[in-house]
Design an enzyme around this catalytic site. Structure first.
Site, PDB file in Angstrom:
ATOM      1  N   LYS A 191       0.833  -1.194   0.000  1.00  0.00           N
ATOM      2  CA  LYS A 191       0.000   0.000   0.000  1.00  0.00           C
ATOM      3  C   LYS A 191       0.875   1.254   0.000  1.00  0.00           C
ATOM      4  O   LYS A 191       1.993   1.256   0.524  1.00  0.00           O
ATOM      5  CB  LYS A 191      -0.927  -0.003   1.226  1.00  0.00           C
ATOM      6  CG  LYS A 191      -1.825  -1.224   1.296  1.00  0.00           C
ATOM      7  CD  LYS A 191      -2.659  -1.415   0.037  1.00  0.00           C
ATOM      8  CE  LYS A 191      -3.473  -2.703   0.094  1.00  0.00           C
ATOM      9  NZ  LYS A 191      -4.124  -2.986  -1.211  1.00  0.00           N
ATOM     10  N   HIS A 193      -8.572  -8.542  -9.259  1.00  0.00           N
ATOM     11  CA  HIS A 193      -8.349  -8.094  -7.875  1.00  0.00           C
ATOM     12  C   HIS A 193      -8.594  -9.233  -6.873  1.00  0.00           C
ATOM     13  O   HIS A 193      -9.494 -10.057  -7.044  1.00  0.00           O
ATOM     14  CB  HIS A 193      -9.312  -6.926  -7.602  1.00  0.00           C
ATOM     15  CG  HIS A 193      -9.512  -6.602  -6.159  1.00  0.00           C
ATOM     16  ND1 HIS A 193     -10.609  -7.023  -5.451  1.00  0.00           N
ATOM     17  CD2 HIS A 193      -8.758  -5.887  -5.283  1.00  0.00           C
ATOM     18  CE1 HIS A 193     -10.535  -6.567  -4.213  1.00  0.00           C
ATOM     19  NE2 HIS A 193      -9.413  -5.879  -4.076  1.00  0.00           N
TER      20      HIS A 193
HETATM   21 MG    MG Z   1      -6.077  -2.417  -5.033  1.00  0.00          MG
END
Ligand code: MG
Length: 377
Positions: free
Chosen positions: A175, A314
């Site tokens: 992230k 995803h």
């Molecule tokens: Mg993502």
């Protein structure tokens, strides 16, 4: 075959982690078991489905809206989840798909599990045969994680990445965009050092929103870094800002996980400025309504001149592995945590073999089997 019971459960699947957009403390996902009147080895044949992660459990919509319609369908339809999708969408207005696609995806997964079990083959082989594909006995995989934890988490992050490489991964994603720029950059540099030559991507989870200034400032912090891709830099539906992002960086852009329908994907491909030779699409198979919803998305890719190998769905669990292997998609996203229902696939040199058990193979996956404990008695 008839469905005699439809069992739902919603589980906590989160924890004290976050990305740039959300925390996962209250995250849930739903499991569905379709119990049939067909008996195999003395037990009823059951179709299993499980939500993907990131949009909360879809059980309430299945319970209140689509489950009753499924129960009312002609049982002859059940072997054809594409026909079931059309029937379940009767009296549903076009557009604005949102969460209903997730509920449809949960039902679709359980129906395909049933169909493949009845055919005695793993789902990916059934899909390849039904849709004229070769089927892939191995698929490329990347390890997804690197969420923010409380405090300075650089050491824990580096350890997480090294453990993934030790388990056979060659592609990693963490992230980004959730800390002040200097701290985020230091964290990313620590990750790049720990990744030791493996490919590393960053996921911004839409951190720049609809703000061009935020986009350009964030891309500037990434400019000289060797990143595999930059994921979801902007709001999923701001097509003009996607176009600006794609034009502003030579690094591949990856996006699409929050688009749930073929027309939404068509709009992205027409107006988002993405390039088929460079960028990646990440629509979630489950969130698109399952395989039956993914087929029109594939048609949208083909109409837009995108090879299906540019679609890396995803947040998968085994349902996504079967879709990738059976429909010829590019690769599979698996959770870094091997104990997660969204992880736990065996990886070798950056590739994984889809299951060979009939159906989805949830029963042979420790964490996914635990999801259904007590639901099948
Ligand atoms: Mg993502």
């Amino acid at each position: 075959v008839r469905i005699v019971a439809l069992r739902l459960r919603t589980l906590a699947v989160g924890g004290a982690i976050r990305n740039a957009a959300i925390g996962f403390d209250g995250m849930t996902a739903s499991a569905l078991a379709l119990v049939t009147d067909q008996v195999v080895d003395g037990r009823p044949l059951v179709g299993l489905g499980f939500d993907s992660i990131g949009r909360y459990g879809s059980a309430p919509l299945v319970e209140s809206r689509f489950g009753p319609r499924l129960r009312a369908l002609d049982p002859a339809l059940l072997d054809d989840p594409v026909a079931v999708r059309a029937a379940l969408l009767r009296d549903e207005k076009p557009g604005g798909h949102g969460e209903r696609s997730i509920a449809l995806g949960l039902i679709d997964a359980a129906l395909w599990d049933l169909a493949a079990k009845r055919a005695g083959v793993p789902l990916w082989r059934l899909l390849a045969a039904r849709f004229g594909m070769k089927g892939a006995a191995r698929v490329p995989v990347y390890a997804s994680g690197g969420h923010y934890r409380a405090g300075d988490d650089r050491a824990a992050l580096a350890e997480e990445l090294r453990a993934c490489i030790g388990r056979g991964h060659t592609r990693l994603k963490i992230k980004y965009g959730g800390l002040p720029p200097d701290a985020d950059r230091r964290r990313l540099e620590a990750a790049l050092r720990a990744a030791e030559g493996a490919a590393l991507a960053v996921d911004l989870t839409g951190a720049c929103g609809t703000d061009p200034a935020a986009l350009h400032a964030t891309l500037a912090t990434l400019r000289d870094l060797p990143l595999a891709w930059i994921e979801e830099p902007v709001d999923p539906l701001d097509l003009a800002l996607h176009e600006a992002a794609a034009a502003a960086t030579p690094t591949p852009i990856a996006t699409g996980e929050n688009l749930f329908d073929a027309q939404e994907v068509t709009n992205l491909l027409r107006h988002g400025g993405l390039r088929p030779a460079r960028d990646l699409l990440q629509m979630d198979v489950g969130f698109c309504g399952g395989i039956a919803g993914a087929l029109p998305v594939l048609a949208a890719l083909e109409a837009g001149g995108w090879p299906r190998a540019r679609w890396w769905p995803h947040a998968g669990h085994l349902f996504a592995v079967h879709a990738v292997a059976g429909l010829g998609l590019g690769g599979h996203e698996t959770a870094m945590d091997p104990a997660s229902p969204f992880g736990g696939i065996t990886v070798e040199a950056g590739e994984a073999a889809p299951p060979e058990a009939p159906g989805l193979g949830f029963e042979a996956h420790r964490a996914l089997a635990a999801v259904f404990e007590g639901m099948l008695d």
